[in-house]
Design a protein around this motif. Structure first.
Motif, PDB file in Angstrom:
ATOM      1  N   ALA A 139       0.831  -1.203   0.000  1.00 62.66           N
ATOM      2  CA  ALA A 139       0.000   0.000   0.000  1.00 62.66           C
ATOM      3  C   ALA A 139       0.867   1.255   0.000  1.00 62.66           C
ATOM      4  O   ALA A 139       0.612   2.203  -0.758  1.00 62.66           O
ATOM      5  CB  ALA A 139      -0.925  -0.005   1.216  1.00 62.66           C
ATOM      6  N   PHE A 140       1.897   1.264   0.828  1.00 59.51           N
ATOM      7  CA  PHE A 140       2.804   2.409   0.890  1.00 59.51           C
ATOM      8  C   PHE A 140       3.522   2.595  -0.443  1.00 59.51           C
ATOM      9  O   PHE A 140       3.683   3.725  -0.924  1.00 59.51           O
ATOM     10  CB  PHE A 140       3.821   2.226   2.015  1.00 59.51           C
ATOM     11  CG  PHE A 140       4.743   3.402   2.187  1.00 59.51           C
ATOM     12  CD1 PHE A 140       4.351   4.482   2.957  1.00 59.51           C
ATOM     13  CD2 PHE A 140       5.990   3.437   1.579  1.00 59.51           C
ATOM     14  CE1 PHE A 140       5.193   5.582   3.125  1.00 59.51           C
ATOM     15  CE2 PHE A 140       6.831   4.524   1.731  1.00 59.51           C
ATOM     16  CZ  PHE A 140       6.429   5.602   2.504  1.00 59.51           C
ATOM     17  N   SER A 141       3.950   1.493  -1.040  1.00 63.03           N
ATOM     18  CA  SER A 141       4.627   1.551  -2.338  1.00 63.03           C
ATOM     19  C   SER A 141       3.699   2.113  -3.408  1.00 63.03           C
ATOM     20  O   SER A 141       4.104   2.924  -4.248  1.00 63.03           O
ATOM     21  CB  SER A 141       5.108   0.154  -2.734  1.00 63.03           C
ATOM     22  OG  SER A 141       5.700   0.167  -4.014  1.00 63.03           O
ATOM     23  N   SER A 142       2.438   1.695  -3.386  1.00 68.15           N
ATOM     24  CA  SER A 142       1.460   2.181  -4.353  1.00 68.15           C
ATOM     25  C   SER A 142       1.254   3.685  -4.219  1.00 68.15           C
ATOM     26  O   SER A 142       1.218   4.414  -5.220  1.00 68.15           O
ATOM     27  CB  SER A 142       0.121   1.456  -4.147  1.00 68.15           C
ATOM     28  OG  SER A 142      -0.910   2.046  -4.901  1.00 68.15           O
ATOM     29  N   VAL A 143       1.143   4.155  -2.981  1.00 61.61           N
ATOM     30  CA  VAL A 143       0.944   5.582  -2.743  1.00 61.61           C
ATOM     31  C   VAL A 143       2.181   6.371  -3.165  1.00 61.61           C
ATOM     32  O   VAL A 143       2.076   7.429  -3.813  1.00 61.61           O
ATOM     33  CB  VAL A 143       0.625   5.843  -1.255  1.00 61.61           C
ATOM     34  CG1 VAL A 143       0.618   7.337  -0.942  1.00 61.61           C
ATOM     35  CG2 VAL A 143      -0.719   5.222  -0.885  1.00 61.61           C
ATOM     36  N   PHE A 144       3.354   5.871  -2.821  1.00 61.79           N
ATOM     37  CA  PHE A 144       4.598   6.567  -3.154  1.00 61.79           C
ATOM     38  C   PHE A 144       4.764   6.694  -4.664  1.00 61.79           C
ATOM     39  O   PHE A 144       5.115   7.761  -5.177  1.00 61.79           O
ATOM     40  CB  PHE A 144       5.790   5.818  -2.549  1.00 61.79           C
ATOM     41  CG  PHE A 144       7.099   6.533  -2.742  1.00 61.79           C
ATOM     42  CD1 PHE A 144       7.498   7.506  -1.835  1.00 61.79           C
ATOM     43  CD2 PHE A 144       7.927   6.241  -3.819  1.00 61.79           C
ATOM     44  CE1 PHE A 144       8.698   8.175  -2.011  1.00 61.79           C
ATOM     45  CE2 PHE A 144       9.126   6.903  -4.004  1.00 61.79           C
ATOM     46  CZ  PHE A 144       9.511   7.884  -3.096  1.00 61.79           C
ATOM     47  N   LYS A 145       4.508   5.615  -5.376  1.00 59.17           N
ATOM     48  CA  LYS A 145       4.649   5.646  -6.830  1.00 59.17           C
ATOM     49  C   LYS A 145       3.627   6.574  -7.464  1.00 59.17           C
ATOM     50  O   LYS A 145       3.911   7.257  -8.453  1.00 59.17           O
ATOM     51  CB  LYS A 145       4.483   4.237  -7.396  1.00 59.17           C
ATOM     52  CG  LYS A 145       5.646   3.308  -7.091  1.00 59.17           C
ATOM     53  CD  LYS A 145       5.393   1.916  -7.655  1.00 59.17           C
ATOM     54  CE  LYS A 145       6.550   0.979  -7.322  1.00 59.17           C
ATOM     55  NZ  LYS A 145       6.300  -0.401  -7.826  1.00 59.17           N
ATOM     56  N   ALA A 146       2.411   6.607  -6.900  1.00 57.05           N
ATOM     57  CA  ALA A 146       1.364   7.454  -7.472  1.00 57.05           C
ATOM     58  C   ALA A 146       1.694   8.935  -7.347  1.00 57.05           C
ATOM     59  O   ALA A 146       1.442   9.719  -8.264  1.00 57.05           O
ATOM     60  CB  ALA A 146       0.037   7.157  -6.780  1.00 57.05           C
TER      61      ALA A 146
END
Length: 203
Positions: A139-146
């Motif tokens: 989830a954190f990775s998804s937010v960071f990439k977005a």
């Protein structure tokens, strides 16, 4: 997961969160004057209630925006991931404290009901922790990439942030309103009653 099961789970989450807010309101004033551990646990109950309501409100708002075409599937998932990243630390902390407190109460009273509550709290906390270990990183990775991944098209970023902030604010305000409404109608115990409760359930 079927749509019916999904809405049943959301409804259950809302019901539990509302009950947590109500139960916190019942002891809010007394805990305020007692201070110490009772006051801390009252805040943990409020945190759990507000987090649960905020999460349900966020799901509703995100799905509504998706159905209206305001958010595409990608940003819908990012919104849910951002909400999860923001809320899960408070859920885990308050869940751990509530579990510890429920086991301490069960150990003192030896009542079947208290032991059942402690068992449920333990299961819920273990379940939340297990899911956090599995889901927080992605989830954190998804937010960071977005938000920082260099994507040129960020047309959903502002709306996602607004939805998360709105959900948090709504969850906190609803919880605070319930707590203060219940607390305002809760009769304070006499000195003798308060002393007896303290002896029965020392901090």
């Amino acid at each position: 997961m079927s749509t019916m099961v999904f809405f049943i789970l959301i409804g259950l989450n809302v019901a539990i969160s509302l009950w947590n807010a109500y139960a916190t309101g019942k002891c809010w004033v007394e805990a305020k004057y007692a201070g110490g551990w009772p006051r801390f646990m009252a805040w943990m109950g409020a945190t759990m209630a507000a987090s649960g309501l905020s999460w349900c409100i966020l799901i509703f708002l995100v799905l509504l925006c998706n159905s209206l075409g305001k958010l595409n599937t990608y940003w819908t998932n990012v919104a849910l991931d951002l909400g999860y990243v923001v809320l899960i630390p408070g859920i885990l902390l308050s869940g751990l404290m509530i579990t510890i407190d429920s086991w301490a109460r069960a150990f003192r009273t030896r009542k079947v009901l208290d032991m059942g509550i402690a068992g449920y709290n333990s299961f819920a906390h273990i379940y939340n922790t297990y899911n956090a270990v599995r889901g927080f990183g992605p989830a954190f990775s998804s937010v960071f990439k977005a938000f920082f991944g260099g994507k040129d098209k960020k047309d959903g970023a502002t709306l996602v942030i607004l939805l998360v902030i709105l959900s948090l604010a709504a969850g906190i305000l609803i919880t605070a309103a319930i707590i203060h409404h219940v607390a305002a109608h809760e009769k304070l115990p006499s000195y003798e009653e308060a002393y007896q409760r303290l002896q029965a359930h020392p901090a």
